[in-house]
Motif scaffolding. Sequence first.
Motif, PDB file in Angstrom:
ATOM      1  N   PRO A 276       0.836  -1.206   0.000  1.00 48.88           N
ATOM      2  CA  PRO A 276       0.000   0.000   0.000  1.00 48.88           C
ATOM      3  C   PRO A 276       0.867   1.252   0.000  1.00 48.88           C
ATOM      4  O   PRO A 276       1.981   1.254   0.531  1.00 48.88           O
ATOM      5  CB  PRO A 276      -0.786  -0.118   1.309  1.00 48.88           C
ATOM      6  CG  PRO A 276      -0.746  -1.558   1.667  1.00 48.88           C
ATOM      7  CD  PRO A 276       0.560  -2.066   1.166  1.00 48.88           C
ATOM      8  N   ARG A 277       0.358   2.297  -0.589  1.00 48.19           N
ATOM      9  CA  ARG A 277       1.123   3.540  -0.642  1.00 48.19           C
ATOM     10  C   ARG A 277       1.283   4.151   0.753  1.00 48.19           C
ATOM     11  O   ARG A 277       0.438   3.986   1.620  1.00 48.19           O
ATOM     12  CB  ARG A 277       0.451   4.534  -1.591  1.00 48.19           C
ATOM     13  CG  ARG A 277       0.608   4.119  -3.053  1.00 48.19           C
ATOM     14  CD  ARG A 277       0.004   5.136  -3.992  1.00 48.19           C
ATOM     15  NE  ARG A 277       0.144   4.719  -5.378  1.00 48.19           N
ATOM     16  CZ  ARG A 277       1.116   5.127  -6.196  1.00 48.19           C
ATOM     17  NH1 ARG A 277       2.024   5.983  -5.762  1.00 48.19           N
ATOM     18  NH2 ARG A 277       1.165   4.699  -7.440  1.00 48.19           N
ATOM     19  N   PHE A 278       2.396   4.870   0.912  1.00 49.54           N
ATOM     20  CA  PHE A 278       2.730   5.452   2.214  1.00 49.54           C
ATOM     21  C   PHE A 278       1.596   6.324   2.730  1.00 49.54           C
ATOM     22  O   PHE A 278       1.248   6.282   3.913  1.00 49.54           O
ATOM     23  CB  PHE A 278       4.015   6.270   2.100  1.00 49.54           C
ATOM     24  CG  PHE A 278       4.529   6.782   3.417  1.00 49.54           C
ATOM     25  CD1 PHE A 278       5.465   6.058   4.146  1.00 49.54           C
ATOM     26  CD2 PHE A 278       4.090   7.995   3.930  1.00 49.54           C
ATOM     27  CE1 PHE A 278       5.942   6.527   5.364  1.00 49.54           C
ATOM     28  CE2 PHE A 278       4.556   8.475   5.146  1.00 49.54           C
ATOM     29  CZ  PHE A 278       5.485   7.737   5.869  1.00 49.54           C
ATOM     30  N   LEU A 279       1.021   7.144   1.857  1.00 49.68           N
ATOM     31  CA  LEU A 279      -0.027   8.069   2.280  1.00 49.68           C
ATOM     32  C   LEU A 279      -1.216   7.319   2.869  1.00 49.68           C
ATOM     33  O   LEU A 279      -1.819   7.769   3.855  1.00 49.68           O
ATOM     34  CB  LEU A 279      -0.462   8.935   1.095  1.00 49.68           C
ATOM     35  CG  LEU A 279      -1.286  10.184   1.420  1.00 49.68           C
ATOM     36  CD1 LEU A 279      -0.550  11.095   2.386  1.00 49.68           C
ATOM     37  CD2 LEU A 279      -1.609  10.942   0.131  1.00 49.68           C
TER      38      LEU A 279
ATOM     39  N   ASP B  97      -2.102  11.289   6.245  1.00 45.31           N
ATOM     40  CA  ASP B  97      -1.350  12.388   6.852  1.00 45.31           C
ATOM     41  C   ASP B  97      -0.230  12.858   5.907  1.00 45.31           C
ATOM     42  O   ASP B  97       0.822  12.230   5.826  1.00 45.31           O
ATOM     43  CB  ASP B  97      -0.760  11.932   8.191  1.00 45.31           C
ATOM     44  CG  ASP B  97      -0.031  13.044   8.926  1.00 45.31           C
ATOM     45  OD1 ASP B  97       0.068  14.161   8.379  1.00 45.31           O
ATOM     46  OD2 ASP B  97       0.434  12.790  10.049  1.00 45.31           O
ATOM     47  N   LYS B  98      -0.459  13.961   5.231  1.00 46.12           N
ATOM     48  CA  LYS B  98       0.525  14.455   4.269  1.00 46.12           C
ATOM     49  C   LYS B  98       1.770  15.015   4.949  1.00 46.12           C
ATOM     50  O   LYS B  98       2.853  15.003   4.371  1.00 46.12           O
ATOM     51  CB  LYS B  98      -0.110  15.517   3.370  1.00 46.12           C
ATOM     52  CG  LYS B  98      -1.189  14.942   2.463  1.00 46.12           C
ATOM     53  CD  LYS B  98      -1.828  15.991   1.569  1.00 46.12           C
ATOM     54  CE  LYS B  98      -2.899  15.360   0.693  1.00 46.12           C
ATOM     55  NZ  LYS B  98      -3.570  16.369  -0.180  1.00 46.12           N
ATOM     56  N   SER B  99       1.629  15.480   6.177  1.00 50.40           N
ATOM     57  CA  SER B  99       2.814  15.953   6.890  1.00 50.40           C
ATOM     58  C   SER B  99       3.761  14.795   7.163  1.00 50.40           C
ATOM     59  O   SER B  99       4.989  14.958   7.124  1.00 50.40           O
ATOM     60  CB  SER B  99       2.423  16.635   8.205  1.00 50.40           C
ATOM     61  OG  SER B  99       1.925  15.714   9.161  1.00 50.40           O
ATOM     62  N   ALA B 100       3.215  13.600   7.424  1.00 48.41           N
ATOM     63  CA  ALA B 100       4.052  12.416   7.637  1.00 48.41           C
ATOM     64  C   ALA B 100       4.819  12.066   6.366  1.00 48.41           C
ATOM     65  O   ALA B 100       5.992  11.698   6.413  1.00 48.41           O
ATOM     66  CB  ALA B 100       3.201  11.235   8.090  1.00 48.41           C
TER      67      ALA B 100
ATOM     68  N   ASP C 206       3.290   9.387  -5.914  1.00 46.41           N
ATOM     69  CA  ASP C 206       3.358   9.870  -4.530  1.00 46.41           C
ATOM     70  C   ASP C 206       3.577  11.375  -4.500  1.00 46.41           C
ATOM     71  O   ASP C 206       3.073  12.080  -3.623  1.00 46.41           O
ATOM     72  CB  ASP C 206       4.507   9.189  -3.769  1.00 46.41           C
ATOM     73  CG  ASP C 206       4.187   7.758  -3.371  1.00 46.41           C
ATOM     74  OD1 ASP C 206       3.063   7.298  -3.662  1.00 46.41           O
ATOM     75  OD2 ASP C 206       5.057   7.101  -2.765  1.00 46.41           O
ATOM     76  N   GLU C 207       4.373  11.864  -5.458  1.00 47.36           N
ATOM     77  CA  GLU C 207       4.742  13.274  -5.458  1.00 47.36           C
ATOM     78  C   GLU C 207       3.572  14.205  -5.729  1.00 47.36           C
ATOM     79  O   GLU C 207       3.656  15.416  -5.502  1.00 47.36           O
ATOM     80  CB  GLU C 207       5.858  13.532  -6.488  1.00 47.36           C
ATOM     81  CG  GLU C 207       5.426  13.489  -7.938  1.00 47.36           C
ATOM     82  CD  GLU C 207       5.368  12.079  -8.524  1.00 47.36           C
ATOM     83  OE1 GLU C 207       5.324  11.978  -9.770  1.00 47.36           O
ATOM     84  OE2 GLU C 207       5.367  11.095  -7.757  1.00 47.36           O
ATOM     85  N   VAL C 208       2.445  13.669  -6.195  1.00 50.50           N
ATOM     86  CA  VAL C 208       1.256  14.509  -6.426  1.00 50.50           C
ATOM     87  C   VAL C 208       0.094  14.075  -5.548  1.00 50.50           C
ATOM     88  O   VAL C 208      -1.042  14.507  -5.742  1.00 50.50           O
ATOM     89  CB  VAL C 208       0.840  14.500  -7.918  1.00 50.50           C
ATOM     90  CG1 VAL C 208       1.923  15.155  -8.767  1.00 50.50           C
ATOM     91  CG2 VAL C 208       0.521  13.096  -8.409  1.00 50.50           C
TER      92      VAL C 208
ATOM     93  N   ASP D 177       1.435  21.320  -3.497  1.00 49.70           N
ATOM     94  CA  ASP D 177       2.266  21.523  -2.305  1.00 49.70           C
ATOM     95  C   ASP D 177       3.190  20.327  -2.091  1.00 49.70           C
ATOM     96  O   ASP D 177       4.390  20.498  -1.823  1.00 49.70           O
ATOM     97  CB  ASP D 177       1.368  21.735  -1.084  1.00 49.70           C
ATOM     98  CG  ASP D 177       2.175  21.964   0.185  1.00 49.70           C
ATOM     99  OD1 ASP D 177       3.006  22.883   0.210  1.00 49.70           O
ATOM    100  OD2 ASP D 177       1.982  21.202   1.155  1.00 49.70           O
ATOM    101  N   LEU D 178       2.656  19.123  -2.232  1.00 47.40           N
ATOM    102  CA  LEU D 178       3.485  17.929  -2.119  1.00 47.40           C
ATOM    103  C   LEU D 178       4.537  17.887  -3.218  1.00 47.40           C
ATOM    104  O   LEU D 178       5.701  17.549  -2.976  1.00 47.40           O
ATOM    105  CB  LEU D 178       2.616  16.665  -2.196  1.00 47.40           C
ATOM    106  CG  LEU D 178       1.857  16.231  -0.945  1.00 47.40           C
ATOM    107  CD1 LEU D 178       1.062  14.962  -1.234  1.00 47.40           C
ATOM    108  CD2 LEU D 178       2.803  15.997   0.232  1.00 47.40           C
ATOM    109  N   LEU D 179       4.132  18.227  -4.430  1.00 49.82           N
ATOM    110  CA  LEU D 179       5.062  18.198  -5.560  1.00 49.82           C
ATOM    111  C   LEU D 179       6.227  19.163  -5.336  1.00 49.82           C
ATOM    112  O   LEU D 179       7.389  18.809  -5.561  1.00 49.82           O
ATOM    113  CB  LEU D 179       4.320  18.552  -6.849  1.00 49.82           C
ATOM    114  CG  LEU D 179       5.151  18.567  -8.133  1.00 49.82           C
ATOM    115  CD1 LEU D 179       5.800  17.220  -8.387  1.00 49.82           C
ATOM    116  CD2 LEU D 179       4.280  18.973  -9.319  1.00 49.82           C
TER     117      LEU D 179
END
Length: 242
Positions: A93-96, A102-105, A126-128, A152-154
């Motif tokens: 599963p993806r980290f997010l 939790d995008k801060s994580a 993941d970067e988007v 913001d993540l990118l």
Amino acid sequence: TYIVGEIWHEAQRWLQGDQFDAVMNYLVTAVSLNFFAAKTLNTQVIHQAGGLKDRVRPMNAQDCAGELERILQLYPHDITYAQLNLLDSHDMPRFLTCAGGDKSALKLAWLFMFTIPGAPCIYYGDEVGLDGGHDPECRKSFPWDESKWDKDLLDFAKACCVLRKDHSSLRRGDYKRVHAEGEVLVYSRTHKKETTYIAFNVSGSERVLESPLNTKPRVLFGSPILHENKITIPPRSGIVIK
């Protein structure tokens, strides 16, 4: 006897640590979830994730530092510095999603991955902000509609790439633990004359640290508050100083 001897000679050469042989370093995946997503772990998803389920549990800074040091000592130096460090892949599963959204994580884990020994790897999407559970959800198509991207993540991912590219200590430097207490982790990377300090505050409030430097530090990443010999790290953030 000659053939066996030659095979043994070749095997010894392969295992000397002088080639770029490495593995997908899922141990870094686990410790990243444990520390940066300690309060938001999606245990229902993680417990179905094969090799991760017995390795993922909330950790404080002391435990995180100890586990990272254990990981860095598992293999010869050259292999450790060539390990493929990753947060997720086509096989999990993806980290997010594992971090409960939790995008801060995710940001903190990226900064961690780009500042520890090894080769950082970002799984496409993941970067988007692409999420996803178990296969086939973790293999979703990339969202080519840019209006659906998390810019913001990118931008954060790009900044991590530039940081590592610009500072040799983050690519080749020796690792040293500087501080690990509660929800604050600090380590340094030193290569030749360059030493960088990386600090994480995973708590929900500011944390103040004594500066490890004798002079005013140069901020390379993040938004710390510098006052005399004190460094204030904003909540849920990481900083890099030189």
